[in-house]
Write an enzyme that holds these catalytic residues in place. Structure first.
Site, PDB file in Angstrom:
ATOM      1  N   LYS A  66       1.056  -1.269  -0.158  1.00  0.00           N
ATOM      2  CA  LYS A  66      -0.081   0.023  -0.195  1.00  0.00           C
ATOM      3  C   LYS A  66       0.991   1.368   0.109  1.00  0.00           C
ATOM      4  CE  LYS A  66      -3.914  -2.233   2.008  1.00  0.00           C
ATOM      5  NZ  LYS A  66      -4.947  -2.363   3.193  1.00  0.00           N
ATOM      6  N   ASP A 103     -10.013   2.224   2.764  1.00  0.00           N
ATOM      7  CA  ASP A 103     -10.042   1.625   4.062  1.00  0.00           C
ATOM      8  C   ASP A 103     -10.775   2.238   5.164  1.00  0.00           C
ATOM      9  OD1 ASP A 103      -8.558  -0.794   3.315  1.00  0.00           O
ATOM     10  OD2 ASP A 103      -6.704  -0.128   3.732  1.00  0.00           O
ATOM     11  N   GLY A 129       0.222   0.996  11.930  1.00  0.00           N
ATOM     12  CA  GLY A 129       0.726   0.507  10.681  1.00  0.00           C
ATOM     13  C   GLY A 129      -0.203   1.148   9.495  1.00  0.00           C
TER      14      GLY A 129
HETATM   15  P1  NAP Z   1       0.985  -3.215   8.924  1.00  0.00           P
HETATM   16  O1  NAP Z   1       1.454  -1.892   8.082  1.00  0.00           O
HETATM   17  O2  NAP Z   1       2.165  -4.053   8.698  1.00  0.00           O
HETATM   18  O3  NAP Z   1       0.954  -2.958  10.520  1.00  0.00           O
HETATM   19  C1  NAP Z   1       0.856  -3.831  11.464  1.00  0.00           C
HETATM   20  C2  NAP Z   1       0.799  -3.629  12.870  1.00  0.00           C
HETATM   21  O4  NAP Z   1       0.099  -4.569  13.528  1.00  0.00           O
HETATM   22  C3  NAP Z   1       1.512  -2.712  13.423  1.00  0.00           C
HETATM   23  O5  NAP Z   1       1.160  -1.883  14.359  1.00  0.00           O
HETATM   24  C4  NAP Z   1       2.160  -3.774  14.370  1.00  0.00           C
HETATM   25  O6  NAP Z   1       3.097  -3.357  15.605  1.00  0.00           O
HETATM   26  C5  NAP Z   1       1.122  -4.396  14.791  1.00  0.00           C
HETATM   27  N1  NAP Z   1       1.447  -5.997  15.222  1.00  0.00           N
HETATM   28  C6  NAP Z   1       1.931  -7.056  14.176  1.00  0.00           C
HETATM   29  N2  NAP Z   1       1.832  -7.982  15.061  1.00  0.00           N
HETATM   30  C7  NAP Z   1       1.563  -7.662  16.333  1.00  0.00           C
HETATM   31  C8  NAP Z   1       1.677  -8.501  17.588  1.00  0.00           C
HETATM   32  N3  NAP Z   1       1.769 -10.052  17.620  1.00  0.00           N
HETATM   33  N4  NAP Z   1       1.329  -7.996  18.571  1.00  0.00           N
HETATM   34  C9  NAP Z   1       0.989  -6.788  18.881  1.00  0.00           C
HETATM   35  N5  NAP Z   1       1.188  -5.795  17.515  1.00  0.00           N
HETATM   36  C10 NAP Z   1       1.222  -6.251  16.426  1.00  0.00           C
HETATM   37  O7  NAP Z   1      -0.587  -3.915   8.480  1.00  0.00           O
HETATM   38  P2  NAP Z   1      -1.887  -2.940   8.179  1.00  0.00           P
HETATM   39  O8  NAP Z   1      -1.728  -2.756   6.873  1.00  0.00           O
HETATM   40  O9  NAP Z   1      -1.858  -1.901   9.261  1.00  0.00           O
HETATM   41  O10 NAP Z   1      -2.909  -4.084   8.684  1.00  0.00           O
HETATM   42  C11 NAP Z   1      -3.143  -4.226  10.266  1.00  0.00           C
HETATM   43  C12 NAP Z   1      -4.257  -5.396  10.083  1.00  0.00           C
HETATM   44  O11 NAP Z   1      -5.555  -4.957   9.555  1.00  0.00           O
HETATM   45  C13 NAP Z   1      -4.056  -6.821   9.357  1.00  0.00           C
HETATM   46  O12 NAP Z   1      -4.247  -7.889  10.068  1.00  0.00           O
HETATM   47  C14 NAP Z   1      -4.860  -6.386   8.142  1.00  0.00           C
HETATM   48  O13 NAP Z   1      -5.133  -7.775   7.431  1.00  0.00           O
HETATM   49  C15 NAP Z   1      -6.228  -5.739   8.610  1.00  0.00           C
HETATM   50  N6  NAP Z   1      -6.690  -4.737   7.665  1.00  0.00           N
HETATM   51  C16 NAP Z   1      -7.967  -5.255   7.494  1.00  0.00           C
HETATM   52  C17 NAP Z   1      -8.890  -4.465   6.448  1.00  0.00           C
HETATM   53  C18 NAP Z   1     -10.194  -5.172   6.189  1.00  0.00           C
HETATM   54  O14 NAP Z   1     -10.853  -4.751   5.112  1.00  0.00           O
HETATM   55  N7  NAP Z   1     -10.790  -5.949   7.007  1.00  0.00           N
HETATM   56  C19 NAP Z   1      -8.372  -3.544   5.789  1.00  0.00           C
HETATM   57  C20 NAP Z   1      -7.018  -3.169   6.004  1.00  0.00           C
HETATM   58  C21 NAP Z   1      -6.185  -3.908   6.877  1.00  0.00           C
HETATM   59  P3  NAP Z   1       4.615  -2.990  15.511  1.00  0.00           P
HETATM   60  O15 NAP Z   1       4.405  -1.458  14.965  1.00  0.00           O
HETATM   61  O16 NAP Z   1       5.091  -3.006  16.836  1.00  0.00           O
HETATM   62  O17 NAP Z   1       5.231  -3.825  14.314  1.00  0.00           O
END
Ligand code: NAP
Length: 275
Positions: A66, A103, A129
């Site tokens: 993204k 989103d 994130g």
């Molecule tokens: P990203 O940019 O990779 O960010 C990941 C986030 O999760 C960071 O804040 C990270 O913390 C945290 N994290 C990862 N593993 C963790 C753990 N074990 N314990 C605590 N925090 C953890 O990903 P993203 O794009 O923001 O997406 C985040 C989630 O939202 C994903 O699961 C994605 O599938 C979901 N999502 C869903 C939709 C939907 O339409 N339903 C849309 C967008 C995203 P750190 O900064 O410490 O690494």
């Protein structure tokens, strides 16, 4: 002739986007071909340019591309600029690549559907994130009273707040400093995907708190299970957000917004049947 669409991500095997967009096209009477494509980080820019050079109409972009899509887009929407994230791409008649993020609108539409978003709400957002960044502005624009942010790596939450504090009442804090209950807690971390939970102090959750996990699953996600174990009754996973953000992308490409309720029911039933 069918217009060509695709979703690019890595991994991409389980993406529901092709299914959702085909259901929208059926509903609207549009001729669409929508594929999923596994694209590695090093190949992303070339894959996007090749797709549009071959007369592709639109792309959805998911993890981990993204931010790269944001950098590649030549014309970016205000909400994409704010989030520094793009999940929807298309070309205009002059061949310029447009980028937008749907989103935040998708999340807010689903929270409204659920009755989780109220004007005076105190909201806790877990994560810093791309997904968290994309939803801050629309949540604050919805008129909530306060938005607090906690992240596993606290510095990322402080950086996000630094970038966006002009948008409203927003603060970052370590999770252990939470000292009162929220009306709404949104999990925007990827922890549930790994079967993990970002633990909250009991004081954060009241029986009236609504909890929302952006991750979706046929079964209760680990985050929602932990909230329920603390007495929370109103919970939802992120399948509705997925359908709503797809509807918003569909509207950008086709100029009409499909109905989402029947599509959400169908996708939910398919997800359960696949168990
Ligand atoms: P990203 O940019 O990779 O960010 C990941 C986030 O999760 C960071 O804040 C990270 O913390 C945290 N994290 C990862 N593993 C963790 C753990 N074990 N314990 C605590 N925090 C953890 O990903 P993203 O794009 O923001 O997406 C985040 C989630 O939202 C994903 O699961 C994605 O599938 C979901 N999502 C869903 C939709 C939907 O339409 N339903 C849309 C967008 C995203 P750190 O900064 O410490 O690494």
């Amino acid at each position: 002739m069918k217009r060509q669409f695709a979703v690019f991500g890595h991994p991409i095997g389980h993406s529901l986007s092709p299914h959702i967009h085909r259901l929208f096209a059926e509903q609207c009477g549009d001729a669409l071909d929508y594929q999923r494509q596994d694209v590695g980080v090093a190949d992303f820019a070339d894959a996007v340019l090749s797709f549009f050079a071959a007369a592709g109409s639109g792309l959805n972009i998911t993890v981990p591309h993204k931010e790269a899509a944001y950098r590649l887009a030549v014309v970016r929407s205000a909400r994409a600029e704010c989030a520094r994230s793009v999940n929807t791409l298309w070309q205009d008649a002059q061949g310029r690549l447009h980028g937008d993020t749907t989103d935040g609108a998708g999340l807010c539409a689903d929270l409204q559907r659920l009755g989780f978003l109220t004007a005076s709400a105190r909201v806790l957002l877990l994560g810093a994130g791309g997904a968290a960044r994309a939803v801050v502005e629309p949540l604050l624009a919805a008129g909530i009273a306060r938005l607090d942010l906690c992240n596993r790596t606290p510095q990322r939450a402080y950086d996000l707040v630094q970038d966006m504090r002009h948008l409203g009442t927003l603060r970052a804090l370590p999770v252990e400093e939470i000292d009162s209950a929220y009306d709404l807690v949104i999990n925007a971390t990827a922890a549930s995907l790994h079967g993990e939970v970002m633990a909250l102090p009991p004081v954060a959750l009241a029986p009236t708190t609504a909890c929302y996990d952006m991750v979706y699953s046929a079964q209760t996600t680990p985050f929602l299970a932990a909230c329920q174990a603390q007495g929370v009754q109103r919970c939802s996973d992120g399948l509705g957000m997925l359908v709503e953000q797809a509807a918003e992308a569909y509207a950008l490409w086709w100029g009409r917004r499909p109905q989402t309720a029947a599509v959400l029911s169908a996708v939910r039933a398919d997800l359960r049947a696949a168990l």
